[in-house]
Design a protein around this motif. Structure first.
Motif, PDB file in Angstrom:
ATOM      1  N   LEU A 187      75.921   3.270  -5.144  1.00 58.56           N
ATOM      2  CA  LEU A 187      76.749   2.444  -6.030  1.00 58.56           C
ATOM      3  C   LEU A 187      78.001   1.906  -5.343  1.00 58.56           C
ATOM      4  O   LEU A 187      78.773   1.189  -5.979  1.00 58.56           O
ATOM      5  CB  LEU A 187      77.167   3.254  -7.261  1.00 58.56           C
ATOM      6  CG  LEU A 187      76.040   3.780  -8.153  1.00 58.56           C
ATOM      7  CD1 LEU A 187      76.616   4.610  -9.297  1.00 58.56           C
ATOM      8  CD2 LEU A 187      75.204   2.629  -8.707  1.00 58.56           C
ATOM      9  N   ARG A 188      78.230   2.218  -4.069  1.00 57.23           N
ATOM     10  CA  ARG A 188      79.478   1.873  -3.393  1.00 57.23           C
ATOM     11  C   ARG A 188      79.322   0.739  -2.383  1.00 57.23           C
ATOM     12  O   ARG A 188      80.091   0.645  -1.423  1.00 57.23           O
ATOM     13  CB  ARG A 188      80.057   3.111  -2.706  1.00 57.23           C
ATOM     14  CG  ARG A 188      80.404   4.225  -3.681  1.00 57.23           C
ATOM     15  CD  ARG A 188      81.047   5.406  -3.003  1.00 57.23           C
ATOM     16  NE  ARG A 188      81.414   6.427  -3.953  1.00 57.23           N
ATOM     17  CZ  ARG A 188      82.553   6.434  -4.669  1.00 57.23           C
ATOM     18  NH1 ARG A 188      83.425   5.446  -4.503  1.00 57.23           N
ATOM     19  NH2 ARG A 188      82.805   7.405  -5.518  1.00 57.23           N
ATOM     20  N   ARG A 210      70.556  -4.740  -6.836  1.00 56.31           N
ATOM     21  CA  ARG A 210      70.310  -6.176  -6.977  1.00 56.31           C
ATOM     22  C   ARG A 210      69.847  -6.773  -5.657  1.00 56.31           C
ATOM     23  O   ARG A 210      68.947  -7.625  -5.625  1.00 56.31           O
ATOM     24  CB  ARG A 210      71.571  -6.883  -7.470  1.00 56.31           C
ATOM     25  CG  ARG A 210      71.920  -6.615  -8.928  1.00 56.31           C
ATOM     26  CD  ARG A 210      72.946  -7.615  -9.423  1.00 56.31           C
ATOM     27  NE  ARG A 210      74.191  -7.504  -8.697  1.00 56.31           N
ATOM     28  CZ  ARG A 210      75.210  -6.718  -9.062  1.00 56.31           C
ATOM     29  NH1 ARG A 210      75.110  -5.975 -10.170  1.00 56.31           N
ATOM     30  NH2 ARG A 210      76.317  -6.666  -8.348  1.00 56.31           N
ATOM     31  N   THR A 218      79.859  -2.407  -2.996  1.00 54.30           N
ATOM     32  CA  THR A 218      81.060  -3.229  -3.183  1.00 54.30           C
ATOM     33  C   THR A 218      82.283  -2.353  -3.004  1.00 54.30           C
ATOM     34  O   THR A 218      82.461  -1.362  -3.724  1.00 54.30           O
ATOM     35  CB  THR A 218      81.071  -3.866  -4.580  1.00 54.30           C
ATOM     36  OG1 THR A 218      79.869  -4.631  -4.752  1.00 54.30           O
ATOM     37  CG2 THR A 218      82.288  -4.766  -4.747  1.00 54.30           C
ATOM     38  N   GLU A 261      84.822  -0.260  -5.852  1.00 54.64           N
ATOM     39  CA  GLU A 261      84.285  -0.162  -7.208  1.00 54.64           C
ATOM     40  C   GLU A 261      82.830   0.312  -7.164  1.00 54.64           C
ATOM     41  O   GLU A 261      82.157   0.218  -6.139  1.00 54.64           O
ATOM     42  CB  GLU A 261      84.368  -1.502  -7.937  1.00 54.64           C
ATOM     43  CG  GLU A 261      83.515  -2.595  -7.301  1.00 54.64           C
ATOM     44  CD  GLU A 261      83.615  -3.908  -8.057  1.00 54.64           C
ATOM     45  OE1 GLU A 261      82.580  -4.340  -8.613  1.00 54.64           O
ATOM     46  OE2 GLU A 261      84.735  -4.475  -8.092  1.00 54.64           O
ATOM     47  N   LEU A 262      82.390   0.827  -8.317  1.00 55.25           N
ATOM     48  CA  LEU A 262      80.995   1.259  -8.455  1.00 55.25           C
ATOM     49  C   LEU A 262      80.190   0.121  -9.060  1.00 55.25           C
ATOM     50  O   LEU A 262      80.559  -0.435 -10.091  1.00 55.25           O
ATOM     51  CB  LEU A 262      80.917   2.496  -9.361  1.00 55.25           C
ATOM     52  CG  LEU A 262      81.657   3.750  -8.867  1.00 55.25           C
ATOM     53  CD1 LEU A 262      81.520   4.877  -9.879  1.00 55.25           C
ATOM     54  CD2 LEU A 262      81.150   4.194  -7.513  1.00 55.25           C
ATOM     55  N   SER A 263      79.106  -0.238  -8.432  1.00 60.85           N
ATOM     56  CA  SER A 263      78.287  -1.351  -8.910  1.00 60.85           C
ATOM     57  C   SER A 263      76.842  -1.136  -8.489  1.00 60.85           C
ATOM     58  O   SER A 263      76.524  -0.270  -7.667  1.00 60.85           O
ATOM     59  CB  SER A 263      78.796  -2.686  -8.359  1.00 60.85           C
ATOM     60  OG  SER A 263      78.602  -2.746  -6.957  1.00 60.85           O
ATOM     61  N   PHE A 264      75.969  -1.928  -9.074  1.00 57.99           N
ATOM     62  CA  PHE A 264      74.541  -1.893  -8.732  1.00 57.99           C
ATOM     63  C   PHE A 264      74.195  -3.030  -7.758  1.00 57.99           C
ATOM     64  O   PHE A 264      73.084  -3.545  -7.787  1.00 57.99           O
ATOM     65  CB  PHE A 264      73.695  -2.009  -9.999  1.00 57.99           C
ATOM     66  CG  PHE A 264      73.751  -0.789 -10.870  1.00 57.99           C
ATOM     67  CD1 PHE A 264      72.901   0.284 -10.641  1.00 57.99           C
ATOM     68  CD2 PHE A 264      74.663  -0.706 -11.914  1.00 57.99           C
ATOM     69  CE1 PHE A 264      72.952   1.418 -11.430  1.00 57.99           C
ATOM     70  CE2 PHE A 264      74.718   0.414 -12.715  1.00 57.99           C
ATOM     71  CZ  PHE A 264      73.862   1.492 -12.476  1.00 57.99           C
ATOM     72  N   ALA A 265      75.149  -3.382  -6.898  1.00 60.45           N
ATOM     73  CA  ALA A 265      74.921  -4.478  -5.954  1.00 60.45           C
ATOM     74  C   ALA A 265      73.774  -4.152  -4.999  1.00 60.45           C
ATOM     75  O   ALA A 265      72.987  -5.033  -4.638  1.00 60.45           O
ATOM     76  CB  ALA A 265      76.209  -4.760  -5.172  1.00 60.45           C
TER      77      ALA A 265
END
Length: 278
Positions: free
Chosen positions: A35-36, A48, A38, A41-45
Motif C-alpha cells: 500500500l506504500r 491498479r 505512493t 500515504e496508503l493507497s492501492f496504486a
C-alpha cells in the motif's frame, strides 16, 4: 460431584497463537508494504498498476486456460482409474496410491528435463518444436503435479458411495461401462472432483519450474520477473495470489463437506426407471 469446568490448556492456546502469528505477521507486513507505492500515504496504486498491465491479463488468462485444461484432463484420467481400481482391482490400491505419490518425490525440474529429452528435436514426436506442442507438455506437467491431490480427492469421494451397487443398477438398465462412469459415477462424486479441481487450479496457477523451463508466458514466471524489476507490484501480486488461494480453499471446503447425492441413472427416461423399480 462438582462439575469440573473444561478450560482449554494455556499451552495449546499459546502454540495456536504463535502459529497464527508466524503466518499472519508476514502477510500483514506484505500487505502494508504493497500500500506504500505512493510516498507519504496508503493507497492501492500498486494494485491498479498490476491490473492496468496488459501482460498481467495475458499471463493470467494463459495460466487460467492451461489450469482448466489440466483439470479436465486430470479428471478424465483419474476418475476412471480410481473407479476401476475400487471395482475390479482392489488388491492394486497400494501400488496405485504409491504411484500417485511419485510427483511429490520426483522434483519438477527432473520431470521437465525428461520432457525436453523425450520430446525434443531428435525424438519421434518433437512437441517442443512448436508452440502448441509445448503448451500440451505444460498441461501434461500440470496434470502430473496434481495427480496426488486429485486422486485422493476422487478416491475419498468414491469411498463415500456404493459404486458396486450403482454399477450393477446401471448395467441392469443397459448402460455400458463408459456411460456408467459418465452419467452415474461422475455426478455422485462431483464434490470430490471439484475439491481436486480447486487444488489443481491453485497448484497450476503459481507453478514456476516447469513453466519457466518450457518458456511459457504464465503467471508463475511473471511473478518472479516482477520481483526482479519492481518493489511494490510483487507484494500486491503476492497478496492477490494468497487471497485467490484462500478463496479456492474455502470453496473446496464447502464442496467437500457436502455429502455426495445418490443420483440414480438420470440418463434414462423416468418411465424406464419407474418400470425398473416396479
Amino acid at each position: 460431584m462438582a462439575e469440573v469446568s473444561r478450560r482449554p490448556p494455556l499451552l495449546s492456546i499459546l502454540i495456536a497463537l504463535a502459529g497464527a502469528a508466524f503466518f499472519l505477521v508476514p502477510l500483514i507486513a506484505t500487505f502494508n508494504f504493497s500500500l506504500r507505492m505512493t510516498r507519504g500515504e496508503l493507497s492501492f496504486a500498486a494494485y491498479r498498476s498490476v491490473f492496468e498491465s496488459d501482460t498481467f491479463l495475458s499471463v493470467l488468462g494463459f495460466s487460467t486456460v492451461a489450469s482448466l485444461m489440466a483439470i479436465a484432463l486430470g479428471a478424465l484420467i483419474v476418475v476412471p482409474t480410481a473407479y476401476w481400481v475400487r471395482l475390479r482391482l482392489p488388491h492394486m490400491r497400494p501400488l496405485i496410491e504409491f504411484l500417485s505419490l511419485m510427483p511429490l518425490i520426483i522434483p519438477p525440474v527432473v520431470l521437465v528435463f525428461g520432457y525436453v529429452r523425450l520430446y525434443g528435436t531428435s525424438s519421434i514426436l518433437p512437441l517442443t518444436m512448436t508452440e502448441t506442442g509445448t503448451n500440451i507438455l505444460l498441461v501434461i506437467g500440470y496434470v502430473v503435479l496434481s495427480v496426488p491431490y486429485m486422486y485422493r480427492a476422487v478416491d475419498n469421494g468414491m469411498a463415500a458411495i456404493d459404486i458396486a451397487t450403482l454399477t450393477e443398477a446401471a448395467e441392469s438398465l443397459g448402460a455400458s461401462r463408459p456411460r456408467t462412469i459418465a452419467f452415474v459415477i461422475f455426478p455422485n462424486i462431483r464434490s470430490a472432483i471439484v475439491s481436486g479441481a480447486f487444488l489443481t487450479f491453485s497448484i497450476s496457477l503459481g507453478e514456476f519450474v516447469i513453466t519457466s523451463l518450457l518458456n511459457r508466458p504464465a503467471f508463475g514466471p511473471y511473478l518472479v520477473q516482477m520481483g526482479q524489476d519492481y518493489a511494490y507490484q510483487p507484494a500486491a501480486l503476492a497478496i492477490m495470489a494468497f487471497a485467490f488461494t484462500w478463496v479456492c480453499m474455502v470453496l473446496m471446503e464447502l464442496f467437500a463437506t457436502r455429502r455426495p447425492g445418490q443420483r440414480l441413472l438420470q440418463w434414462r427416461a423416468p418411465r424406464t426407471v419407474e418400470k425398473a423399480k416396479s
